[in-house]
Design an enzyme around this catalytic site. Structure first.
Site, mmCIF file in Angstrom:
data_model
loop_
_atom_site.group_PDB
_atom_site.id
_atom_site.type_symbol
_atom_site.label_atom_id
_atom_site.label_comp_id
_atom_site.label_asym_id
_atom_site.label_seq_id
_atom_site.Cartn_x
_atom_site.Cartn_y
_atom_site.Cartn_z
ATOM 1 N N GLY A 18 136.865 42.294 13.503
ATOM 2 C CA GLY A 18 135.906 41.683 14.432
ATOM 3 C C GLY A 18 136.607 41.044 15.610
ATOM 4 O O GLY A 18 136.194 39.993 16.109
ATOM 5 N N ALA A 19 137.672 41.691 16.089
ATOM 6 C CA ALA A 19 138.549 41.048 17.087
ATOM 7 C C ALA A 19 138.256 41.474 18.529
ATOM 8 O O ALA A 19 138.988 41.096 19.436
ATOM 9 C CB ALA A 19 140.013 41.324 16.750
ATOM 10 N N VAL A 69 133.569 47.172 8.590
ATOM 11 C CA VAL A 69 134.214 46.541 7.428
ATOM 12 C C VAL A 69 133.341 46.564 6.173
ATOM 13 O O VAL A 69 133.824 46.279 5.080
ATOM 14 C CB VAL A 69 134.653 45.083 7.722
ATOM 15 C CG1 VAL A 69 135.826 45.043 8.677
ATOM 16 C CG2 VAL A 69 133.489 44.244 8.216
ATOM 17 N N ASN A 95 137.771 38.274 9.738
ATOM 18 C CA ASN A 95 136.968 37.478 10.666
ATOM 19 C C ASN A 95 135.587 38.095 10.945
ATOM 20 O O ASN A 95 134.644 37.363 11.231
ATOM 21 C CB ASN A 95 137.747 37.328 11.983
ATOM 22 C CG ASN A 95 136.865 36.871 13.125
ATOM 23 O OD1 ASN A 95 136.550 35.683 13.259
ATOM 24 N ND2 ASN A 95 136.407 37.812 13.953
ATOM 25 N N TYR A 162 123.223 33.544 4.686
ATOM 26 C CA TYR A 162 124.542 33.426 5.330
ATOM 27 C C TYR A 162 125.421 32.449 4.557
ATOM 28 O O TYR A 162 126.604 32.716 4.300
ATOM 29 C CB TYR A 162 124.340 32.957 6.776
ATOM 30 C CG TYR A 162 125.596 32.727 7.588
ATOM 31 C CD1 TYR A 162 126.352 33.787 8.078
ATOM 32 C CD2 TYR A 162 126.014 31.431 7.908
ATOM 33 C CE1 TYR A 162 127.486 33.562 8.854
ATOM 34 C CE2 TYR A 162 127.140 31.200 8.678
ATOM 35 C CZ TYR A 162 127.873 32.273 9.145
ATOM 36 O OH TYR A 162 128.999 32.054 9.912
ATOM 37 N N ALA A 163 124.824 31.324 4.152
ATOM 38 C CA ALA A 163 125.572 30.308 3.405
ATOM 39 C C ALA A 163 126.081 30.872 2.081
ATOM 40 O O ALA A 163 127.222 30.600 1.674
ATOM 41 C CB ALA A 163 124.692 29.091 3.146
ATOM 42 N N ALA A 165 126.779 33.990 1.413
ATOM 43 C CA ALA A 165 127.883 34.921 1.695
ATOM 44 C C ALA A 165 129.170 34.139 1.988
ATOM 45 O O ALA A 165 130.242 34.471 1.464
ATOM 46 C CB ALA A 165 127.519 35.824 2.869
#
Ligand code: NAD
Length: 255
Positions: A18-19, A69, A95, A162-163, A165
């Site tokens: 994710g760069a 990913v 990331n 999200y939390a 994960a």
């Protein structure tokens, strides 16, 4: 004489997912400035190559690769491509991530599975892909970008999904530290709070103001703030740090 403490990671191969933008780009840039060769991995090949070219213009050796990913075959192919081009990965930074917002009752099973796949299962895939070579060489660094949401159950922008994960990323980091330790592999996570990127640009001004009011340092983080912590964890200076979840959050988690 004692060797001076140094953040130099000259010549090491760092893979950052994710760069192409945001925190991931800042991490790739900072690791490059500390001397690493950096793989800029992201969904879109053109964006990854553009980011790598930008780093190249700054004197950093960078390679842009496409990867989703959440797809194990693509992760394996990415690591094989790095090996072909440069060699085995010394530093893995997980990331890449997406955020999920809104109440749990409005989260579909498909959304739940997508967030788990991109934010959590990806860390398993990427770690599993680089670990055998790290174990053989008895050296390696794995650094995961978690979130304060993984400790608090969401709250800023991210929801319960999200939390969950990111909470999984925190537990997986500790598991990797246990399993990697005997092979001299460290695994740590950085947990940012509100950090200014495209991801958080959608936050309503009043919500943002509320968050900042609860930050002792009174400002949002910058991608560079997060990158600095990653550089420390990637360096020899952090050789004895593993299983740590480092809040880089302006003091948000102080309680
Ligand atoms: N910005 C914040 O406030 C904040 C706070 C806590 C944690 N984080 C975490 O930091 C990380 C980076 O966030 P950001 O703010 O830079 O986000 P961003 O949306 O600006 O960048 C995320 C990058 O990940 C890439 N990506 C998304 N899905 C991918 C996939 N399946 N495969 C490969 N690449 C993929 C995107 O293309 C993008 O380049 C994320 O894991 C996020 O959860 C961010």
């Amino acid at each position: 004489m004692n060797t001076p403490v140094s953040l130099a990671i000259t010549g090491r191969i760092a893979l950052v997912t994710g760069a192409a933008r945001g925190i991931g780009f800042a991490i790739a840039q900072a690791l490059g400035q500390c001397g690493a060769r950096v793989v800029v991995a992201d969904l879109d090949l053109t964006a990854a190559q553009r980011a790598a070219a930008q780093l190249g213009g700054q004197g950093i050796e960078a390679l842009g690769l496409a990867v989703d990913v959440s797809d194990e075959q693509q992760v394996l192919a990415m690591v094989a491509a790095v090996r072909m081009q440069w060699g085995d990965v010394d530093i893995l930074v997980n990331n890449a991530g997406i955020v999920s917002t809104g109440p749990l009752l409005e989260v579909s099973a498909a959304e739940w599975n997508r967030v788990m796949a991109i934010d959590l299962t990806s860390v398993f895939y990427c770690a599993k892909a680089v670990l055998p070579a790290m174990m053989d060489r008895r050296a390696g660094r794995i650094i995961n970008i978690a979130s304060v949401a993984g400790k608090r159950g969401g709250g800023l922008l991210g929801n319960s999904c999200y939390a969950a994960a990111k909470g999984g990323v925190i537990a997986l980091t500790k598991g990797l530290a246990r399993e990697g330790g005997p092979f001299n592999i460290t695994a740590n996570a950085v947990a940012p709070a509100l950090t200014d990127t495209e991801m958080t640009s959608v936050l309503a001004p009043d919500a943002r103001a509320r968050v900042l009011a609860d930050m002792p340092l009174g400002r949002a983080g910058t991608p560079r703030d997060i990158a600095a912590a990653v550089c420390f964890l990637a360096s020899d200076a952090a050789a004895f740090v593993t299983g740590e979840i480092m809040d880089v959050d302006g003091g948000y988690m102080r309680d």
